[in-house]
Design an enzyme around this catalytic site. Structure first.
Site, PDB file in Angstrom:
ATOM      1  N   LYS A  68       0.837  -1.215   0.000  1.00  0.00           N
ATOM      2  CA  LYS A  68       0.000   0.000   0.000  1.00  0.00           C
ATOM      3  C   LYS A  68       0.875   1.270   0.000  1.00  0.00           C
ATOM      4  O   LYS A  68       0.661   2.186  -0.800  1.00  0.00           O
ATOM      5  CB  LYS A  68      -0.910  -0.021   1.242  1.00  0.00           C
ATOM      6  CG  LYS A  68      -1.590   1.276   1.595  1.00  0.00           C
ATOM      7  CD  LYS A  68      -2.855   1.512   0.836  1.00  0.00           C
ATOM      8  CE  LYS A  68      -3.433   2.883   1.147  1.00  0.00           C
ATOM      9  NZ  LYS A  68      -4.535   3.243   0.299  1.00  0.00           N
ATOM     10  N   LYS A  94      -0.506  11.485   4.815  1.00  0.00           N
ATOM     11  CA  LYS A  94      -0.405  10.392   5.804  1.00  0.00           C
ATOM     12  C   LYS A  94       0.371   9.216   5.202  1.00  0.00           C
ATOM     13  O   LYS A  94       1.303   8.690   5.807  1.00  0.00           O
ATOM     14  CB  LYS A  94      -1.807   9.933   6.227  1.00  0.00           C
ATOM     15  CG  LYS A  94      -1.796   8.692   7.104  1.00  0.00           C
ATOM     16  CD  LYS A  94      -3.171   8.082   7.329  1.00  0.00           C
ATOM     17  CE  LYS A  94      -3.010   6.713   8.000  1.00  0.00           C
ATOM     18  NZ  LYS A  94      -4.273   6.011   8.231  1.00  0.00           N
TER      19      LYS A  94
HETATM   20  P1  NAD Z   1     -12.783   7.797   9.401  1.00  0.00           P
HETATM   21  O1  NAD Z   1     -12.137   8.771  10.316  1.00  0.00           O
HETATM   22  O2  NAD Z   1     -13.969   8.210   8.603  1.00  0.00           O
HETATM   23  O3  NAD Z   1     -13.189   6.469  10.210  1.00  0.00           O
HETATM   24  C1  NAD Z   1     -12.460   5.935  11.286  1.00  0.00           C
HETATM   25  C2  NAD Z   1     -13.476   5.565  12.360  1.00  0.00           C
HETATM   26  O4  NAD Z   1     -12.813   4.880  13.422  1.00  0.00           O
HETATM   27  C3  NAD Z   1     -14.158   6.792  12.974  1.00  0.00           C
HETATM   28  O5  NAD Z   1     -15.551   6.678  12.780  1.00  0.00           O
HETATM   29  C4  NAD Z   1     -13.755   6.732  14.464  1.00  0.00           C
HETATM   30  O6  NAD Z   1     -14.804   7.151  15.318  1.00  0.00           O
HETATM   31  C5  NAD Z   1     -13.482   5.244  14.631  1.00  0.00           C
HETATM   32  N1  NAD Z   1     -12.617   4.915  15.762  1.00  0.00           N
HETATM   33  C6  NAD Z   1     -11.436   5.473  16.123  1.00  0.00           C
HETATM   34  N2  NAD Z   1     -10.927   4.832  17.204  1.00  0.00           N
HETATM   35  C7  NAD Z   1     -11.803   3.856  17.518  1.00  0.00           C
HETATM   36  C8  NAD Z   1     -11.842   2.853  18.528  1.00  0.00           C
HETATM   37  N3  NAD Z   1     -10.879   2.733  19.445  1.00  0.00           N
HETATM   38  N4  NAD Z   1     -12.898   2.007  18.550  1.00  0.00           N
HETATM   39  C9  NAD Z   1     -13.899   2.123  17.634  1.00  0.00           C
HETATM   40  N5  NAD Z   1     -13.926   3.050  16.656  1.00  0.00           N
HETATM   41  C10 NAD Z   1     -12.887   3.899  16.609  1.00  0.00           C
HETATM   42  O7  NAD Z   1     -11.613   7.276   8.445  1.00  0.00           O
HETATM   43  P2  NAD Z   1     -11.784   6.486   7.050  1.00  0.00           P
HETATM   44  O8  NAD Z   1     -11.748   7.451   5.929  1.00  0.00           O
HETATM   45  O9  NAD Z   1     -12.912   5.508   7.193  1.00  0.00           O
HETATM   46  O10 NAD Z   1     -10.389   5.699   7.017  1.00  0.00           O
HETATM   47  C11 NAD Z   1     -10.163   4.522   7.780  1.00  0.00           C
HETATM   48  C12 NAD Z   1      -8.813   3.956   7.389  1.00  0.00           C
HETATM   49  O11 NAD Z   1      -8.807   3.661   5.987  1.00  0.00           O
HETATM   50  C13 NAD Z   1      -7.630   4.898   7.625  1.00  0.00           C
HETATM   51  O12 NAD Z   1      -6.553   4.147   8.108  1.00  0.00           O
HETATM   52  C14 NAD Z   1      -7.369   5.493   6.248  1.00  0.00           C
HETATM   53  O13 NAD Z   1      -6.024   5.893   6.074  1.00  0.00           O
HETATM   54  C15 NAD Z   1      -7.714   4.307   5.363  1.00  0.00           C
HETATM   55  N6  NAD Z   1      -8.101   4.678   3.982  1.00  0.00           N
HETATM   56  C16 NAD Z   1      -8.967   5.692   3.747  1.00  0.00           C
HETATM   57  C17 NAD Z   1      -9.325   6.014   2.440  1.00  0.00           C
HETATM   58  C18 NAD Z   1     -10.281   7.142   2.153  1.00  0.00           C
HETATM   59  O14 NAD Z   1     -10.387   7.549   0.976  1.00  0.00           O
HETATM   60  N7  NAD Z   1     -11.005   7.681   3.133  1.00  0.00           N
HETATM   61  C19 NAD Z   1      -8.788   5.290   1.368  1.00  0.00           C
HETATM   62  C20 NAD Z   1      -7.930   4.220   1.632  1.00  0.00           C
HETATM   63  C21 NAD Z   1      -7.587   3.917   2.960  1.00  0.00           C
END
Ligand code: NAD
Length: 297
Positions: free
Chosen positions: A169, A244
């Protein structure tokens, strides 16, 4: 075969991914710290739990989709103290390779199977079920995870042992960050030389400058009508998320002793862009900064 799945982290990515597992016939119980995410999950047929452990209780498989490595290690530490041996744990968050390997170690010590399976494809891919998964872990763990990953994505690759998914990734996204800056510099130079966007696109898209940043995600409006440049650089893939991933690549590069000078430069350039208040814009908007522009396109 229908399975019982615990899903922890129901944000922009996790929410729609869990919803696709429900659509595929699985029983999903989810948990998130944010009440709004839990409410949205309920409306998608996901049962809601009061804690990560409650979501994982009785599950065949537990999936995490959390912001960063420290959240994953924290949640997997709790899970590894409580889950029965043989449970499969999958982490689809994008995290540093070291945290991914630590999480695998926690699972292994408990006798659980584990896979790191980060994704590319963004929120659109999460909703449409067309994500690409890059997985790391033992063959037996991957074999069990694969049908579930296929219910949430289109392409699923087993890249190697623990941490290999995260390694793939960050290497891919380092190529992407560097190539986007290269394409933006070329358009900015072309403008100064009086070259039209379309003329540069027509030549480079069928020549040796061809790449995804040019032909799918063209950073100027016009040549590729679906690219974010045509809609005010609304993400898409936000510059803050690119930063990030570039920083994760630099951390890995430092730890592994690899020379990645252009990756380091890309991280600096996106760091500057975020510092100027543009982290919420699509990452292709970096062309504005390279032209010396502020907010305007
Ligand atoms: P987001 O912030 O929308 O979602 C993360 C969720 O995790 C939040 O709702 C938060 O409340 C929850 N959370 C945090 N700590 C927690 C805990 N201890 N217990 C339960 N819930 C908890 O982020 P996202 O966009 O969904 O991204 C999630 C992951 O995917 C990240 O690592 C990001 O880098 C990766 N990612 C995101 C994208 C994108 O386009 N958004 C693309 C590829 C990868």
């Amino acid at each position: 075969m229908a399975q019982t799945i615990g899903f922890i982290g129901l944000g922009n990515m996790g929410g729609p991914m869990a919803a696709n597992l429900v659509r595929a016939g699985h029983a999903v119980r989810g948990f998130d710290l944010a009440p709004a995410s839990l409410e949205a999950a309920l409306s998608e047929g996901i049962a809601v739990a009061g804690s990560a452990l409650e979501a994982a209780e009785g599950a065949d498989v537990v999936i995490t989709m959390l912001p960063a490595g420290r959240h994953v290690v924290e949640v997997w530490t709790q899970l590894a103290e409580a889950l029965p041996a043989g449970t499969l744990l999958i982490d689809s968050s994008t995290v540093d390779v070291e945290s991914a390997r630590k999480a695998h170690g926690l699972a292994e010590a408990r006798g659980c199977l584990s896979v790191d399976a980060p994704v590319s494809g963004g929120t659109g891919g999460a909703k449409a079920g067309t994500l690409t998964f890059m997985a790391g872990g033992m063959d037996a763990a991957f074999a069990q995870a694969e049908p579930l990953l296929k219910a949430m994505g289109k392409n699923v690759f087993h890249c190697g042992a623990a941490g290999a998914g995260q390694a793939a990734k960050i290497c891919n996204n380092m190529i992407l960050g560097i190539s986007m800056i290269g394409v933006c510099e070329a358009f900015a130079l072309g403008e100064k030389l009086g070259l039209s966007h379309q003329a540069l696109y027509d030549v480079a898209s069928v020549s040796s400058g061809q790449c995804w940043s040019l032909t799918t995600y063209c950073p100027v409006p016009g040549p590729v009508p679906t690219s974010p440049a045509n809609s005010g650089y609304k993400p898409g893939f936000a510059a803050a998320l690119m930063l990030k991933d570039l920083r994760l690549a630099q951390a890995a590069s430092l730890a592994a002793g690899a020379a990645t000078p252009l990756g380091a430069e890309a991280a600096q350039i996106y760091g500057l862009f975020e510092g100027l208040g543009h982290g919420g814009e699509d990452f292709s908007a970096i062309i504005r900064m390279l032209r010396g522009q502020g907010g305007e396109s």
